[in-house]
Design a protein around this motif. Structure first.
Motif, PDB file in Angstrom:
ATOM      1  N   PHE A 142      37.640   4.544  44.775  1.00  0.00           N
ATOM      2  CA  PHE A 142      37.314   3.591  43.720  1.00  0.00           C
ATOM      3  C   PHE A 142      38.620   3.126  43.096  1.00  0.00           C
ATOM      4  N   ALA A 143      38.805   1.803  42.958  1.00  0.00           N
ATOM      5  CA  ALA A 143      40.080   1.314  42.442  1.00  0.00           C
ATOM      6  C   ALA A 143      39.936  -0.076  41.835  1.00  0.00           C
ATOM      7  N   ARG A 144      40.828  -0.357  40.910  1.00  0.00           N
ATOM      8  CA  ARG A 144      40.999  -1.714  40.385  1.00  0.00           C
ATOM      9  C   ARG A 144      41.975  -2.419  41.314  1.00  0.00           C
ATOM     10  N   LEU A 145      41.582  -3.540  41.860  1.00  0.00           N
ATOM     11  CA  LEU A 145      42.394  -4.226  42.856  1.00  0.00           C
ATOM     12  C   LEU A 145      43.656  -4.815  42.233  1.00  0.00           C
ATOM     13  N   LEU A 146      44.769  -4.627  42.920  1.00  0.00           N
ATOM     14  CA  LEU A 146      46.037  -5.181  42.459  1.00  0.00           C
ATOM     15  C   LEU A 146      46.063  -6.693  42.669  1.00  0.00           C
ATOM     16  N   HIS A 147      45.503  -7.145  43.798  1.00  0.00           N
ATOM     17  CA  HIS A 147      45.449  -8.575  44.115  1.00  0.00           C
ATOM     18  C   HIS A 147      44.012  -8.965  44.470  1.00  0.00           C
ATOM     19  N   PRO A 148      43.124  -9.070  43.493  1.00  0.00           N
ATOM     20  CA  PRO A 148      41.717  -9.354  43.807  1.00  0.00           C
ATOM     21  C   PRO A 148      41.506 -10.675  44.529  1.00  0.00           C
ATOM     22  N   ALA A 149      42.261 -11.710  44.163  1.00  0.00           N
ATOM     23  CA  ALA A 149      42.070 -13.019  44.805  1.00  0.00           C
ATOM     24  C   ALA A 149      42.350 -12.938  46.308  1.00  0.00           C
ATOM     25  N   LYS A 150      43.378 -12.190  46.683  1.00  0.00           N
ATOM     26  CA  LYS A 150      43.688 -12.031  48.105  1.00  0.00           C
ATOM     27  C   LYS A 150      42.569 -11.285  48.825  1.00  0.00           C
ATOM     28  N   MET A 151      41.979 -10.287  48.158  1.00  0.00           N
ATOM     29  CA  MET A 151      40.872  -9.551  48.767  1.00  0.00           C
ATOM     30  C   MET A 151      39.662 -10.456  48.934  1.00  0.00           C
ATOM     31  N   TYR A 152      39.330 -11.243  47.901  1.00  0.00           N
ATOM     32  CA  TYR A 152      38.198 -12.159  48.014  1.00  0.00           C
ATOM     33  C   TYR A 152      38.405 -13.125  49.185  1.00  0.00           C
ATOM     34  N   GLU A 153      39.618 -13.634  49.306  1.00  0.00           N
ATOM     35  CA  GLU A 153      39.919 -14.601  50.367  1.00  0.00           C
ATOM     36  C   GLU A 153      39.730 -13.983  51.748  1.00  0.00           C
ATOM     37  N   ALA A 154      40.227 -12.754  51.927  1.00  0.00           N
ATOM     38  CA  ALA A 154      40.101 -12.087  53.227  1.00  0.00           C
ATOM     39  C   ALA A 154      38.638 -11.810  53.556  1.00  0.00           C
ATOM     40  N   ARG A 157      36.757 -15.031  54.401  1.00  0.00           N
ATOM     41  CA  ARG A 157      37.129 -15.486  55.747  1.00  0.00           C
ATOM     42  C   ARG A 157      36.376 -14.681  56.807  1.00  0.00           C
ATOM     43  N   LEU A 158      36.215 -13.381  56.585  1.00  0.00           N
ATOM     44  CA  LEU A 158      35.434 -12.549  57.505  1.00  0.00           C
ATOM     45  C   LEU A 158      34.006 -13.073  57.640  1.00  0.00           C
ATOM     46  N   ILE A 159      33.414 -13.428  56.512  1.00  0.00           N
ATOM     47  CA  ILE A 159      32.044 -13.946  56.531  1.00  0.00           C
ATOM     48  C   ILE A 159      31.984 -15.290  57.242  1.00  0.00           C
ATOM     49  N   ASP A 160      32.950 -16.163  56.958  1.00  0.00           N
ATOM     50  CA  ASP A 160      32.970 -17.485  57.579  1.00  0.00           C
ATOM     51  C   ASP A 160      33.087 -17.401  59.103  1.00  0.00           C
ATOM     52  N   LEU A 161      33.767 -16.364  59.583  1.00  0.00           N
ATOM     53  CA  LEU A 161      33.959 -16.214  61.030  1.00  0.00           C
ATOM     54  C   LEU A 161      32.722 -15.675  61.742  1.00  0.00           C
ATOM     55  N   ASP A 162      31.773 -15.166  60.977  1.00  0.00           N
ATOM     56  CA  ASP A 162      30.637 -14.470  61.586  1.00  0.00           C
ATOM     57  C   ASP A 162      29.842 -15.357  62.541  1.00  0.00           C
ATOM     58  N   ARG A 163      29.753 -16.655  62.236  1.00  0.00           N
ATOM     59  CA  ARG A 163      28.958 -17.546  63.087  1.00  0.00           C
ATOM     60  C   ARG A 163      29.492 -17.623  64.515  1.00  0.00           C
ATOM     61  N   ASN A 164      30.776 -17.305  64.672  1.00  0.00           N
ATOM     62  CA  ASN A 164      31.377 -17.338  66.009  1.00  0.00           C
ATOM     63  C   ASN A 164      31.782 -15.940  66.495  1.00  0.00           C
ATOM     64  N   GLN A 174      38.680 -10.994  63.179  1.00  0.00           N
ATOM     65  CA  GLN A 174      37.969 -10.242  62.155  1.00  0.00           C
ATOM     66  C   GLN A 174      38.561  -8.844  61.971  1.00  0.00           C
ATOM     67  N   GLN A 175      38.927  -8.205  63.070  1.00  0.00           N
ATOM     68  CA  GLN A 175      39.535  -6.876  62.956  1.00  0.00           C
ATOM     69  C   GLN A 175      40.870  -6.954  62.219  1.00  0.00           C
ATOM     70  N   ALA A 176      41.638  -8.027  62.476  1.00  0.00           N
ATOM     71  CA  ALA A 176      42.924  -8.190  61.793  1.00  0.00           C
ATOM     72  C   ALA A 176      42.719  -8.416  60.293  1.00  0.00           C
ATOM     73  N   LEU A 177      41.708  -9.207  59.930  1.00  0.00           N
ATOM     74  CA  LEU A 177      41.406  -9.444  58.524  1.00  0.00           C
ATOM     75  C   LEU A 177      40.930  -8.158  57.839  1.00  0.00           C
ATOM     76  N   PHE A 178      40.174  -7.367  58.576  1.00  0.00           N
ATOM     77  CA  PHE A 178      39.710  -6.084  58.042  1.00  0.00           C
ATOM     78  C   PHE A 178      40.888  -5.169  57.743  1.00  0.00           C
ATOM     79  N   GLN A 179      41.861  -5.110  58.652  1.00  0.00           N
ATOM     80  CA  GLN A 179      43.052  -4.285  58.394  1.00  0.00           C
ATOM     81  C   GLN A 179      43.806  -4.796  57.174  1.00  0.00           C
TER      82      GLN A 179
END
Length: 304
Positions: A142-154, A157-164, A174-179
Motif C-alpha cells: 500500500f503506498a501513496r504514488l510519487l507520480h500518480p499521473a504517470k501511473m494513470y497514463e500507463a 494505455r494498457l486498457i486502450d491496447l486491449d482491443r488488439n 502491454q508487458q512493457a507497460l506493466f513493468q
C-alpha cells in the motif's frame, strides 16, 4: 509497511486490466484466494478494502496490491463517486511478504508466505556459467504514488491496447507497460521510506566491484565509506548474506569466469588480473564456490 518481494527472473507478468467507476454506496467485491495479484490504483474518490485483519482506505493517488492467497472484502461502500484502475498479474517466480520495519528491529525478515512459480535459484554448480541471473523486486503493498499521473497514463494505455491484445506485438507492449507500472510503484516506496543501512551496503558493493583488481582491506573500505568496518559488515550480511571480503571474492570469481571463457589467458594470469595474488589461492577459492577447478570450468564450456 508491508512489502511484497519477488524473485526475478522470471519477471512478474501482466494478465489483464480495466477501469471502474463506482457511485456512492458501491463496494469492492469480496473474494477468497483468487490466485492472482490485484493492483488497485484510485484516481478519484476512495475505496474501503480489507485483507484478512488489515483495512485500507485507498484514496486518490494511492495504490494497493491485494495478495492472491488471502481473503479480500469491502469494509464499507464508497462515500462518493470513485474512479479506479485495476490490474491483475502473476508473480512468475517466487515471492514473499514481510515487514522491513520488523526486519530492522528483530534482525530477521518475518516471512508470511513463500510461493514458488519456477523462480527458485538453481544450484550454481549444476547451472554453471549460463544460469539465469536472478534479482529481487520489492513493491509496497500500500503506498501513496510519487507520480500518480504517470501511473494513470500507463494503466490507461494498457486498457486502450486491449482491443488488439490478440496480436503478439501488442501483448509485448502491454508487458512493457506493466513493468513500467511496477517501477513507478517501487519508486513510490523508495521515496516514502529511507533505509540508510541498505544505502551503505550498496555503496560498499559498488566500491568493491569497481576495485576488485586491487588489494582491499576492511580498513580501506571503512575509510572510503567513512563508517566503522563492523557496521559495514553487518549491513552487507543483512543485504547480501556475506561479509565484505566474501563479496569481494565473489566479484573476483565472476570476472575470472568471464576471462576463462572469453580469453586464452593462463590460469595464473587470470588470477593476477582478478586480484588474486597467488594462483593456488585462486584455484582453491574457485573450487570451493564452483565445485570444479578453473581448467575444468574452461574445458566444460569450450570443448568441441
Amino acid at each position: 509497511m508491508s512489502v511484497l518481494r519477488f524473485e526475478a527472473l522470471p519477471l512478474p507478468y501482466f494478465i489483464n486490466s480495466g477501469f471502474s467507476l463506482a457511485g456512492p454506496g458501491r463496494k469492492h467485491p469480496e473474494r477468497w484466494a483468487v490466485g492472482e495479484f490485484d493492483l488497485i490504483v484510485v484516481k478519484q474518490g476512495c475505496l474501503y478494502i480489507g485483507e484478512e485483519e488489515r483495512r485500507y482506505e485507498v484514496s486518490e493517488g494511492h495504490a494497493l496490491v491485494l495478495r492472491p492467497d488471502l481473503h479480500h472484502y469491502p469494509t464499507e461502500g464508497c462515500r462518493e463517486t470513485t474512479a479506479s484502475y485495476w490490474l491483475h498479474f502473476q508473480a512468475g517466480g517466487a515471492w514473499r511478504a514481510g515487514d522491513p520495519e520488523e526486519e530492522e528491529e528483530n534482525g530477521t525478515m518475518e516471512e508470511e508466505r513463500l510461493e514458488s512459480g519456477g523462480g527458485e535459484k538453481e544450484d550454481e554448480a549444476a547451472a554453471g556459467w549460463f544460469r539465469k541471473p536472478t534479482f529481487g523486486i520489492e513493491l509496497p503493498q500500500f503506498a501513496r504514488l510519487l507520480h500518480p499521473a504517470k501511473m494513470y497514463e500507463a494503466l490507461q494505455r494498457l486498457i486502450d491496447l486491449d482491443r488488439n491484445s490478440h496480436m503478439d506485438s501488442v501483448r509485448w507492449e502491454q508487458q512493457a507497460l506493466f513493468q513500467q507500472a511496477l517501477m513507478l510503484l517501487a519508486e513510490s516506496m523508495r521515496a516514502e521510506r529511507s533505509r540508510p543501512g541498505e544505502e551503505i551496503a550498496d555503496r560498499a558493493a559498488s566500491y568493491l566491484r569497481s576495485r576488485y583488481r586491487e588489494p582491499i582491506s576492511s580498513k580501506d573500505l571503512a575509510e572510503a565509506l567513512n563508517f566503522h568496518p563492523v557496521y559495514i559488515a553487518r549491513r552487507m550480511r543483512k543485504q547480501f548474506g556475506c561479509s565484505p571480503m566474501e563479496y569481494l571474492i565473489r566479484c573476483r570469481l565472476e570476472q575470472a569466469k568471464r576471462l576463462l571463457l572469453q580469453t586464452d589467458l593462463s590460469v595464473a594470469q587470470i588470477a593476477l588480473e582478478t586480484g588474486f595474488r597467488q594462483a593456488a589461492y585462486f584455484t582453491a577459492c574457485f573450487g570451493k564456490r564452483e565445485r570444479m577447478t578453473p581448467r575444468e570450468f574452461r574445458l566444460r564450456f569450450l570443448k568441441g
